[in-house]
Design a protein around this motif. Structure first.
Motif, PDB file in Angstrom:
ATOM      1  N   GLU A 146     -30.106 -62.011 -48.434  1.00 51.84           N
ATOM      2  CA  GLU A 146     -29.083 -61.874 -49.480  1.00 51.84           C
ATOM      3  C   GLU A 146     -27.693 -62.003 -48.834  1.00 51.84           C
ATOM      4  N   CYS A 157     -31.793 -69.600 -60.975  1.00 45.55           N
ATOM      5  CA  CYS A 157     -31.998 -68.141 -61.004  1.00 45.55           C
ATOM      6  C   CYS A 157     -33.402 -67.850 -61.492  1.00 45.55           C
ATOM      7  N   LYS A 194     -20.819 -70.298 -59.950  1.00 44.61           N
ATOM      8  CA  LYS A 194     -20.577 -71.102 -58.748  1.00 44.61           C
ATOM      9  C   LYS A 194     -19.083 -71.083 -58.516  1.00 44.61           C
ATOM     10  N   SER A 224     -23.518 -67.037 -57.048  1.00 45.28           N
ATOM     11  CA  SER A 224     -23.916 -65.668 -57.296  1.00 45.28           C
ATOM     12  C   SER A 224     -24.636 -65.596 -58.640  1.00 45.28           C
ATOM     13  N   ARG A 229     -25.969 -62.971 -61.443  1.00 45.42           N
ATOM     14  CA  ARG A 229     -25.906 -61.572 -61.900  1.00 45.42           C
ATOM     15  C   ARG A 229     -26.970 -61.363 -62.942  1.00 45.42           C
ATOM     16  N   SER A 283     -27.184 -58.202 -58.494  1.00 41.71           N
ATOM     17  CA  SER A 283     -26.896 -59.615 -58.263  1.00 41.71           C
ATOM     18  C   SER A 283     -27.358 -60.074 -56.891  1.00 41.71           C
ATOM     19  N   SER A 337     -26.468 -63.299 -53.994  1.00 45.51           N
ATOM     20  CA  SER A 337     -25.570 -64.409 -53.733  1.00 45.51           C
ATOM     21  C   SER A 337     -25.909 -65.091 -52.429  1.00 45.51           C
ATOM     22  N   SER A 383     -24.184 -68.524 -49.769  1.00 41.87           N
ATOM     23  CA  SER A 383     -23.174 -69.574 -49.625  1.00 41.87           C
ATOM     24  C   SER A 383     -23.723 -70.763 -48.867  1.00 41.87           C
TER      25      SER A 383
END
Ligand code: OOG
Ligand code: MG
Length: 266
Positions: A95, A111, A192, A251, A253, A259, A261, A263
């Motif tokens: 994460e 998701c 995003k 990310s 939620r 949540s 996320s 990168s």
């Protein structure tokens, strides 16, 4: 598997083609260009060979994923039937982690609701109720899919052989008991770079993501496999998948589940 038409040599050949594309990040034409009569079971025969090789190379099987279980995804990819793929420890990203885009071909994010099981599950007639009874907890996840096929032109046979485009996954948020939640009305928003790009609710996945896991268990039965306790299972993208590039921050939620996320870097 009833409907395998490829011989052992072709299965190995196609497996090597997919493995090369996955591990060295390049595009390949869809497999049906060369093998137009390929069946879905042929796709699974190639996927099984890929799983066997990865395990032989020391990768650990951690679970499975259902794919193409939502209307949004079926529409986006132009297919009508769900599929499954396997997940290994090498695909797991912590994460908040960073994913290098140069190791991937066409990365896209989606998701999903993930399940962790506390009992074995076995087909052929596995139901959503049985899945929920065998679920330890659910947690939110982002899947990074990476179809290796040129211009995303694929068919179900090819995508199954390519292990359902599996590439990376990130679990996170707050694990919860499924019995404390209504997975159908659970909402998710994907952002995003701080902007909302997709949103949806659990029911988008076969009316209940637990149904997708039951379907996965039943497909596993056809492959001569069961779902062992302690498996991590992703139930399929709730919304359409979104393309990512270096510099992006994504990310997701989830209502009640916190949540997750990740990168993306060069
Ligand atoms: C196939 C993988 C689909 C999902 O959650 O629906 C999938 C693809 O879109 O490349 O993982
Ligand atoms: Mg997915």
């Amino acid at each position: 598997m009833k409907d395998v038409t490829l011989n052992r040599e072709d299965i190995v050949r196609l497996c090597e083609r997919v493995e090369g594309a996955q591990t060295r990040a390049y595009e390949i034409p869809k497999l049906t260009n060369e093998y137009p009569a390929m069946t879905m079971d042929d796709g699974y025969a190639v996927q099984n060979e890929l799983r066997r090789r990865f395990i032989e190379q020391g990768h650990k099987l951690v679970g499975w994923k259902a794919g193409l279980t939502s209307r949004a995804k079926m529409k986006q990819m132009g297919v009508e039937v769900p599929s499954i793929g396997f997940l290994t420890d090498k695909m797991a990203v912590p994460e908040g982690g960073k994913i290098s885009v140069s190791e991937l071909v066409h990365p896209r994010v989606e998701c999903e609701i993930a399940f962790v099981t506390s009992n074995d599950l076995e087909g052929p007639n596995c139901t959503a109720e049985q899945v929920l009874a065998a679920t330890d907890y659910v947690l939110p996840a982002i899947e990074i899919i990476d179809s290796r096929f040129q211009k995303f032109s694929f068919d179900l046979q090819s995508v199954i052989a390519d292990n359902g485009s599996s590439a990376r996954f990130v679990g996170g948020g707050r694990p919860r008991y499924a019995s404390d939640l209504d997975l159908r009305t659970l909402g998710v928003v994907m952002e995003k770079n701080g902007e909302i790009v997709e949103m949806g609710a659990g029911a988008a996945v076969m009316n209940n993501p637990a149904e997708a896991v039951a379907m996965l268990v039943n497909i596993l039965h056809g492959l001569g496999e069961y779902l062992p306790k302690g498996s991590f299972v992703m139930s399929g993208g709730i919304t359409a998948a979104v393309a990512v590039e270096p510099g992006d921050f994504v990310s997701a939620r989830f209502q009640e589940l916190g949540s997750v996320s990740v990168s993306f870097i060069e």
